[in-house]
Write an enzyme that holds these catalytic residues in place. Sequence first.
Site, PDB file in Angstrom:
ATOM      1  N   TRP A 148     -12.196  13.449  18.225  1.00  0.00           N
ATOM      2  CA  TRP A 148     -10.864  13.387  19.538  1.00  0.00           C
ATOM      3  C   TRP A 148     -10.364  12.261  19.501  1.00  0.00           C
ATOM      4  O   TRP A 148     -10.484  10.934  18.887  1.00  0.00           O
ATOM      5  CB  TRP A 148     -11.802  13.773  20.417  1.00  0.00           C
ATOM      6  CG  TRP A 148     -10.966  14.389  21.587  1.00  0.00           C
ATOM      7  CD1 TRP A 148     -10.734  13.883  23.063  1.00  0.00           C
ATOM      8  CD2 TRP A 148     -10.821  15.439  21.536  1.00  0.00           C
ATOM      9  NE1 TRP A 148      -9.933  14.975  23.772  1.00  0.00           N
ATOM     10  CE2 TRP A 148      -9.922  15.941  22.628  1.00  0.00           C
ATOM     11  CE3 TRP A 148     -11.141  17.329  21.178  1.00  0.00           C
ATOM     12  CZ2 TRP A 148     -10.133  17.326  23.217  1.00  0.00           C
ATOM     13  CZ3 TRP A 148     -10.500  17.832  21.052  1.00  0.00           C
ATOM     14  CH2 TRP A 148     -10.268  18.551  22.116  1.00  0.00           C
ATOM     15  N   ASP A 204      -2.708   9.083  25.108  1.00  0.00           N
ATOM     16  CA  ASP A 204      -2.198   8.868  26.216  1.00  0.00           C
ATOM     17  C   ASP A 204      -3.000  10.453  26.775  1.00  0.00           C
ATOM     18  O   ASP A 204      -3.779  10.902  26.329  1.00  0.00           O
ATOM     19  CB  ASP A 204      -0.674   9.256  25.926  1.00  0.00           C
ATOM     20  CG  ASP A 204      -0.109  11.052  24.800  1.00  0.00           C
ATOM     21  OD1 ASP A 204      -1.416  11.324  24.329  1.00  0.00           O
ATOM     22  OD2 ASP A 204       0.440  11.763  25.326  1.00  0.00           O
ATOM     23  N   GLU A 208      -2.302  12.585  22.241  1.00  0.00           N
ATOM     24  CA  GLU A 208      -1.823  12.887  21.373  1.00  0.00           C
ATOM     25  C   GLU A 208      -1.579  11.863  20.659  1.00  0.00           C
ATOM     26  O   GLU A 208      -1.528  11.920  19.647  1.00  0.00           O
ATOM     27  CB  GLU A 208      -0.733  14.306  21.651  1.00  0.00           C
ATOM     28  CG  GLU A 208      -1.270  15.575  21.913  1.00  0.00           C
ATOM     29  CD  GLU A 208       0.153  16.352  22.018  1.00  0.00           C
ATOM     30  OE1 GLU A 208      -0.091  17.450  21.533  1.00  0.00           O
ATOM     31  OE2 GLU A 208       0.935  15.662  22.747  1.00  0.00           O
TER      32      GLU A 208
END
Length: 496
Positions: A148, A204, A208
């Site tokens: 992630w 952010d 991304e």
Amino acid sequence: MLFFNIVAITTLVPAVRASALRPIRPQQADLSQFSHLESPVALQGVLKNIGANGSDVAGASAGAVVASPSTSHPDYFYTWTRDAALTFSMIVDRFLAGDNSLESLIHQYIAAQAKLQTVSNPSGGLSDGTGLGEPKFYTNLTAFLGSWGRPQRDGPALRASTLIAYGKHLMAAGQQSVVKSNIWPIVQNDLTYVAEYWNQTGFDLWEEIEGSSFFTTAAQHRALVEGSAFAGALGQSCDGCDSQAPQILCFLQNFWNGTAVVSNLAANDGRSGLDANSLLSSIHTFDPAARCDDTTFQPCSARALSNHKLVIDSFRSLYGVNSGKAAGSAIAIGRYAEDTYQGGNPWYLTTLAAAEQLYDALYQWKRQGSLSITQTSLPFFQGLVLSAATGNYSSSSTTYSSITKAVQAYADGFVSVVQQYTPNNGTLSEQFSRENGTPISARDLTWSYASFLTAVARRGRSMPSSWGSSRANKVPTQCQGSSATGTYVTPTVRSW
Ligand SMILES: *[C@@H]1O[C@H](CO)[C@@H](O)[C@H](O)[C@H]1NC(C)=O
Ligand SMILES: *[C@@H]1O[C@H](CO)[C@@H](O)[C@H](O)[C@H]1NC(C)=O
Ligand SMILES: *[C@@H]1O[C@H](CO)[C@@H](O)[C@H](O)[C@H]1NC(C)=O
Ligand SMILES: *[C@@H]1O[C@H](CO)[C@@H](O)[C@H](O)[C@H]1NC(C)=O
Ligand SMILES: *[C@@H]1O[C@H](CO)[C@@H](O)[C@H](O)[C@H]1NC(C)=O
Ligand SMILES: *[C@@H]1O[C@H](CO)[C@@H](O)[C@H](O)[C@H]1NC(C)=O
């Protein structure tokens, strides 16, 4: 099971059942009717997504805010620290405005956050704070181990601000010892994390871009400023808050390029930098007691208004749904023009943020009794009132009246765009089609509902409390990269 779910929700929101029986037909209502009809649907939409009794999120732990019930294309059946904090910021504000039925849910959220702070995860653990930057967890409050965009350093700051808002209420009610045992340890961890790691890169809010995000930095500054005062009121201290907040404010100035906020720095992302990131920053660091300070990018500041125009205009020719809309009229807003995620469509929550910033600004002008137009904000004002000119206008002047009327109509226009693309049953997904406005991506997005409720609250002049920005708007003459260390404690939530 289902029976109990329905009972729980209708108990919390007595108005829901009655309005759910009426056809909503939101597109045909006027804006006030639409707000009136949609608000209970939005509140129910939020509550249905919170465990353990939320009827759309069976299996989620008590106090866990599920981002959306959608489990595939996309799978949002997780709890994000950011979404949960922003959602509970809205819930705490509603509680403070008199909805006492929400207090037990707030307690459950706080207990869930105490647990999550202790869960070791791919970002790290609690002993050195690194685990607090983990963006999302399973809804049973265990670590998500897949790859992630991590860490995301806005989560601890936003959570601290939400807990402080509730903690201040308890303090005012004389419940200092409960705050000290149940809330302060969680807040202290989050403040320590921000003070220690704010000067390192992270992902952010859109998960991304790795770099420095305006939203994150702005949220961090706010958290340390109110964290310091909160600590003081409790007879505690937050040395890291005091030493780092001015440096975070200093760094925040780097995102301003003279006419707009460049939302991601050191990102090498090939984007213009115009991003609804900045609109969300202005509304989540809005201080109703502040003047139109540029340094903290208050909603009515020249900087935030200049940026508002440039961000909005970047979507004008991008979407089919915006075609035929005159310059200066409200339109559908996405995240940023280069977006391709799930088709890169307009989002409900960003379109509502465009409105909310302007409602906040209208409140600030009214409170200070005047508005000023500078060279920086002139393009924003001229976009709405062609004859606008630089100057200071007292609230008794006709110019003030005509300009604030135009801003109010412009703000309402963004809510009307959302109204136009809200289905008849009032549900709000994440996005709506750039071509024809039909709902797209995750259904029943918790954050979409929360953003509707905060925008409508601000439209109705229901304001959050001040975070003390006027004591923290002086930028040091020299910016320094820095960090402060502090302690991390294992939080426990006992009885209330
Ligand atoms: C869920 O609802 C049941 C039945 O109303 C209640 O006993 C229980 O306390 C609720 N749980 C939570 C976490 O609110
Ligand atoms: C928590 O949920 C995840 C995802 O559904 C599952 O894989 C895991 O086994 C659950 N853990 C516990 C302790 O229930
Ligand atoms: C600031 O950035 C925006 C977006 O890239 C751009 O449109 C604008 O021209 C820039 N302003 C200045 C003064 O460079
Ligand atoms: C408006 O007021 C500010 C602060 O009093 C002052 O600095 C500024 O020069 C004024 N602007 C105009 C155009 O009069
Ligand atoms: C609400 O309407 C949308 C769009 O027509 C539909 O996809 C959704 O299933 C409906 N939801 C409910 C709960 O009726
Ligand atoms: C750290 O702070 C310095 C001084 O403001 C700044 O130049 C640098 O870009 C910052 N780095 C990060 C990752 O925040």
